[in-house]
Each structure stands twice: as C-alpha cells, then as structure tokens.
Design a protein around this motif. Structure first.
Motif, PDB file in Angstrom:
ATOM      1  N   PRO A   1     -79.718 -35.470 -45.038  1.00  7.62           N
ATOM      2  CA  PRO A   1     -81.005 -35.551 -45.749  1.00  7.62           C
ATOM      3  C   PRO A   1     -80.937 -36.446 -46.992  1.00  7.62           C
ATOM      4  O   PRO A   1     -80.421 -36.057 -48.030  1.00  7.62           O
ATOM      5  N   THR A   2     -81.426 -37.653 -46.862  1.00 11.87           N
ATOM      6  CA  THR A   2     -81.563 -38.544 -48.006  1.00 11.87           C
ATOM      7  C   THR A   2     -83.046 -38.800 -48.241  1.00 11.87           C
ATOM      8  O   THR A   2     -83.883 -38.518 -47.388  1.00 11.87           O
ATOM      9  N   THR A   3     -83.358 -39.332 -49.400  1.00 11.12           N
ATOM     10  CA  THR A   3     -84.751 -39.619 -49.727  1.00 11.12           C
ATOM     11  C   THR A   3     -85.345 -40.620 -48.743  1.00 11.12           C
ATOM     12  O   THR A   3     -86.490 -40.463 -48.290  1.00 11.12           O
ATOM     13  N   PHE A   4     -84.577 -41.642 -48.401  1.00 17.24           N
ATOM     14  CA  PHE A   4     -85.063 -42.651 -47.452  1.00 17.24           C
ATOM     15  C   PHE A   4     -85.366 -42.020 -46.105  1.00 17.24           C
ATOM     16  O   PHE A   4     -86.394 -42.328 -45.491  1.00 17.24           O
ATOM     17  N   ASP A   5     -84.498 -41.135 -45.610  1.00 14.96           N
ATOM     18  CA  ASP A   5     -84.726 -40.496 -44.309  1.00 14.96           C
ATOM     19  C   ASP A   5     -85.978 -39.631 -44.317  1.00 14.96           C
ATOM     20  O   ASP A   5     -86.743 -39.625 -43.355  1.00 14.96           O
ATOM     21  N   VAL A   6     -86.199 -38.910 -45.382  1.00 12.00           N
ATOM     22  CA  VAL A   6     -87.386 -38.056 -45.479  1.00 12.00           C
ATOM     23  C   VAL A   6     -88.654 -38.913 -45.516  1.00 12.00           C
ATOM     24  O   VAL A   6     -89.637 -38.611 -44.829  1.00 12.00           O
ATOM     25  N   LEU A   7     -88.638 -39.986 -46.292  1.00 13.10           N
ATOM     26  CA  LEU A   7     -89.809 -40.869 -46.357  1.00 13.10           C
ATOM     27  C   LEU A   7     -90.069 -41.548 -45.013  1.00 13.10           C
ATOM     28  O   LEU A   7     -91.218 -41.656 -44.583  1.00 13.10           O
TER      29      LEU A   7
ATOM     30  N   THR B   1     -82.489 -36.556 -40.290  1.00  7.81           N
ATOM     31  CA  THR B   1     -82.866 -35.998 -41.585  1.00  7.81           C
ATOM     32  C   THR B   1     -82.269 -34.610 -41.782  1.00  7.81           C
ATOM     33  O   THR B   1     -81.885 -34.251 -42.893  1.00  7.81           O
TER      34      THR B   1
END
Length: 64
Positions: free
Chosen positions: A41-47, A37
């Motif tokens: 840092p992508t949205t999927f990685d953060v979630l 992340t």
C-alpha cells in the motif's frame, strides 16, 4: 503546401474502438491494482486504484 484532410468517420471509428478496448481492460487492471494495493500500500497505488474505479464506474453508468 496542401493541407491533409482528416476523415471524421475514421476518427470516430478509431475513438469507438479505443473506448471498447478500455472498457474491456479496466476491470482486470483494477483487480490487479487492488491486489497490489493490499500487498504494497503506497500513496501512488491507492490513487491509481481510485482512478481505475472511477473510470470503471464511468463506463458502467455511461458517463463517457
């Protein structure tokens, strides 16, 4: 046709073993996901990291 009986003790043992495996693997997965992340840092990685952290906290505070 006859119904196949399910051994409840075998299911409990299997579930207990699965929980132990998850408990051992969640921290390395979380560390790897945190590094990923930070780098990508992508949205999927953060979630996914948030889910891993919640699962880890669940095991630490015995929510499961």
């Amino acid at each position: 046709m006859m119904k196949k009986k399910i051994d409840k003790q075998a299911v409990r043992t299997w579930a207990r073993n699965a929980k132990k495996v998850c408990k051992q693997l969640i921290l390395p997965f979380s560390v790897f996901q945190a590094i990923r992340t930070i780098i990508f840092p992508t949205t999927f990685d953060v979630l996914l990291l948030a889910i891993f952290i919640l699962i880890y906290l669940g095991f630490q505070y015995e929510w499961f």
